[in-house]
Design a protein around this motif. Structure first.
Motif, PDB file in Angstrom:
ATOM      1  N   ALA A   1       0.828  -1.208   0.000  1.00 27.76           N
ATOM      2  CA  ALA A   1       0.000   0.000   0.000  1.00 27.76           C
ATOM      3  C   ALA A   1       0.862   1.259   0.000  1.00 27.76           C
ATOM      4  O   ALA A   1       0.561   2.238  -0.695  1.00 27.76           O
ATOM      5  CB  ALA A   1      -0.932  -0.010   1.215  1.00 27.76           C
ATOM      6  N   ARG A   2       1.948   1.239   0.764  1.00 21.29           N
ATOM      7  CA  ARG A   2       2.833   2.407   0.831  1.00 21.29           C
ATOM      8  C   ARG A   2       3.528   2.654  -0.501  1.00 21.29           C
ATOM      9  O   ARG A   2       3.665   3.786  -0.957  1.00 21.29           O
ATOM     10  CB  ARG A   2       3.868   2.207   1.937  1.00 21.29           C
ATOM     11  CG  ARG A   2       4.784   3.415   2.145  1.00 21.29           C
ATOM     12  CD  ARG A   2       5.663   3.267   3.368  1.00 21.29           C
ATOM     13  NE  ARG A   2       6.542   2.109   3.272  1.00 21.29           N
ATOM     14  CZ  ARG A   2       6.369   0.980   3.959  1.00 21.29           C
ATOM     15  NH1 ARG A   2       5.326   0.863   4.775  1.00 21.29           N
ATOM     16  NH2 ARG A   2       7.206  -0.019   3.828  1.00 21.29           N
ATOM     17  N   GLU A   3       3.959   1.571  -1.173  1.00 24.30           N
ATOM     18  CA  GLU A   3       4.657   1.722  -2.457  1.00 24.30           C
ATOM     19  C   GLU A   3       3.710   2.196  -3.554  1.00 24.30           C
ATOM     20  O   GLU A   3       4.090   2.994  -4.412  1.00 24.30           O
ATOM     21  CB  GLU A   3       5.291   0.387  -2.861  1.00 24.30           C
ATOM     22  CG  GLU A   3       6.442  -0.050  -1.983  1.00 24.30           C
ATOM     23  CD  GLU A   3       7.626   0.915  -2.055  1.00 24.30           C
ATOM     24  OE1 GLU A   3       7.834   1.502  -3.140  1.00 24.30           O
ATOM     25  OE2 GLU A   3       8.319   1.087  -1.043  1.00 24.30           O
ATOM     26  N   LEU A   4       2.471   1.711  -3.518  1.00 17.65           N
ATOM     27  CA  LEU A   4       1.507   2.128  -4.532  1.00 17.65           C
ATOM     28  C   LEU A   4       1.090   3.581  -4.346  1.00 17.65           C
ATOM     29  O   LEU A   4       0.910   4.318  -5.315  1.00 17.65           O
ATOM     30  CB  LEU A   4       0.281   1.223  -4.499  1.00 17.65           C
ATOM     31  CG  LEU A   4       0.478  -0.225  -4.956  1.00 17.65           C
ATOM     32  CD1 LEU A   4      -0.801  -1.029  -4.761  1.00 17.65           C
ATOM     33  CD2 LEU A   4       0.898  -0.271  -6.426  1.00 17.65           C
ATOM     34  N   GLY A   5       0.932   4.002  -3.077  1.00 18.04           N
ATOM     35  CA  GLY A   5       0.581   5.384  -2.786  1.00 18.04           C
ATOM     36  C   GLY A   5      -0.704   5.813  -3.465  1.00 18.04           C
ATOM     37  O   GLY A   5      -1.697   5.069  -3.530  1.00 18.04           O
ATOM     38  N   ASP A   6      -0.685   7.038  -4.021  1.00 16.01           N
ATOM     39  CA  ASP A   6      -1.867   7.564  -4.706  1.00 16.01           C
ATOM     40  C   ASP A   6      -1.985   7.037  -6.131  1.00 16.01           C
ATOM     41  O   ASP A   6      -3.003   7.260  -6.793  1.00 16.01           O
ATOM     42  CB  ASP A   6      -1.804   9.099  -4.733  1.00 16.01           C
ATOM     43  CG  ASP A   6      -1.858   9.692  -3.326  1.00 16.01           C
ATOM     44  OD1 ASP A   6      -2.457   9.035  -2.451  1.00 16.01           O
ATOM     45  OD2 ASP A   6      -1.301  10.787  -3.117  1.00 16.01           O
ATOM     46  N   PHE A   7      -0.937   6.368  -6.621  1.00 13.80           N
ATOM     47  CA  PHE A   7      -0.970   5.872  -7.997  1.00 13.80           C
ATOM     48  C   PHE A   7      -2.072   4.836  -8.179  1.00 13.80           C
ATOM     49  O   PHE A   7      -2.737   4.798  -9.210  1.00 13.80           O
ATOM     50  CB  PHE A   7       0.388   5.266  -8.355  1.00 13.80           C
ATOM     51  CG  PHE A   7       0.441   4.687  -9.735  1.00 13.80           C
ATOM     52  CD1 PHE A   7       0.531   5.520 -10.841  1.00 13.80           C
ATOM     53  CD2 PHE A   7       0.389   3.319  -9.935  1.00 13.80           C
ATOM     54  CE1 PHE A   7       0.567   4.992 -12.128  1.00 13.80           C
ATOM     55  CE2 PHE A   7       0.428   2.778 -11.215  1.00 13.80           C
ATOM     56  CZ  PHE A   7       0.520   3.626 -12.309  1.00 13.80           C
ATOM     57  N   ALA A   8      -2.274   3.991  -7.173  1.00 13.23           N
ATOM     58  CA  ALA A   8      -3.323   2.972  -7.223  1.00 13.23           C
ATOM     59  C   ALA A   8      -3.925   2.858  -5.822  1.00 13.23           C
ATOM     60  O   ALA A   8      -3.406   2.126  -4.979  1.00 13.23           O
ATOM     61  CB  ALA A   8      -2.767   1.629  -7.694  1.00 13.23           C
TER      62      ALA A   8
END
Length: 324
Positions: free
Chosen positions: A6-13
């Protein structure tokens, strides 16, 4: 792992955490609009929740079936809610397709057949004159190609009806590997053709085992790497066994000699192991000169391919008398 993803995806997904598969299916259904497709696309192995891929898929199908039953058995809404009901029915139809077995890709099938037929036309274009001079008929080679094309298409249609999950059976994979190795050795019992032992011929029937080896290697690597899930980055337990099998097949094809197929086997090995998660440093070691690492170093194969006498002769400029 969930927090890291979730942290790596951030607002992108944007992501949302749920407790289990049932809750995930329910959330996906409620968020979907009419005509949407809700896809089960795991980003990791999920072995903390499921014992195997099969169990995860089974739980997903059960969750979908349970949701479908609840939705279809609910009371009909009042007439004023017709639009909402139509939307709900459309979503229900989408839900029914979520756990349905996938049908063959029509575009991929059409592209495959198109390329095969295009190849037949190219064979005729390239061989018509030669066939006319050697066999007194311009269709000699294209007819043979068309026959094998028909056999290949029929075989493909039959293979499409076979569950590919059967290839998870170690007995089948091991049998294919042993048969391929045997055929690669058996070619040396037959006469050379154009300076190489590549074909097994019986009258009008012939096979080229080195071509079979490419498919069998891909099947073996897929089977073995699945058995090593979680250990893809291990050198001795995962990388070396894959490398040894590749080296065996590539080594036998080099001796024929068939350097093109040897290179393709090396490419298959690199792509499949890298995709599975092998360390780049291990792949770099495999590409180093053979004396420093292992007998089937990719650099060694490239050296054979470049400096082989047959290939060097192809690079020599033709003399004027050879051009006529």
């Amino acid at each position: 792992d969930a927090e890291t993803i979730a942290r790596e995806l951030g607002d992108f997904a944007p992501s949302e955490r749920v407790a289990d598969m049932n809750e995930a299916v329910n959330h996906g259904f409620e968020a979907a609009r009419a005509g949407d497709i809700v896809l089960l696309a795991p980003a990791c192995a999920s072995f903390d929740m499921f014992a195997s891929y099969e169990e995860r898929g089974r739980v997903f199908k059960d969750a979908v079936s349970s949701l479908e039953f609840r939705v279809s058995s609910s009371n009909a809404p009042p007439k004023s809610a017709n639009a909402e009901q139509r939307t709900r029915n459309s979503k229900l139809e989408t839900l029914r397709t979520m756990a349905r077995k996938l049908s063959p890709d029509k575009w991929l099938f059409a592209a495959t057949v198109g390329l095969v037929l295009f190849g037949v036309v190219m064979v005729y274009s390239a061989s018509a004159m030669l066939a006319q001079s050697e066999h007194h008929g311009s269709f000699y080679y294209v007819i043979k190609q068309a026959i094998w094309t028909g056999i290949g298409l029929v075989t493909m249609l039959i293979a499409m009806q076979v569950d590919y999950q059967r290839l998870r059976d170690g007995r089948i994979v091991g049998g294919l590997l042993l048969l391929t190795a045997f055929l690669l050795v058996a070619v040396f019992a037959f006469p050379r053709i154009n300076g190489a032992h590549r074909w097994i011929r019986f009258h009008q029937f012939s096979i080229q085992p080195s071509e079979i080896s490419k498919l069998v290697l891909a099947i073996f690597l897929a089977y073995f790497l699945e058995k090593r899930v979680g250990e893809e980055r291990e050198f001795w337990r995962t990388f070396i066994p894959c490398g040894v099998v590749t080296a065996l097949l590539a080594g036998l094809t080099v001796i024929e000699p068939d350097f093109g197929t040897s290179m393709m086997l090396a490419v298959i090995f690199v792509i499949v192991t890298y995709t599975a998660g092998a360390r780049v440093s291990h792949l770099a070691m495999a590409a180093a000169p053979a004396p420093l690492t292992w007998p089937a170093g990719i650099t060694t194969i490239i050296g054979f391919a470049l400096f082989d006498a047959i290939r060097l002769s192809r690079m020599k400029p033709a003399r004027p008398t050879e051009l006529h």
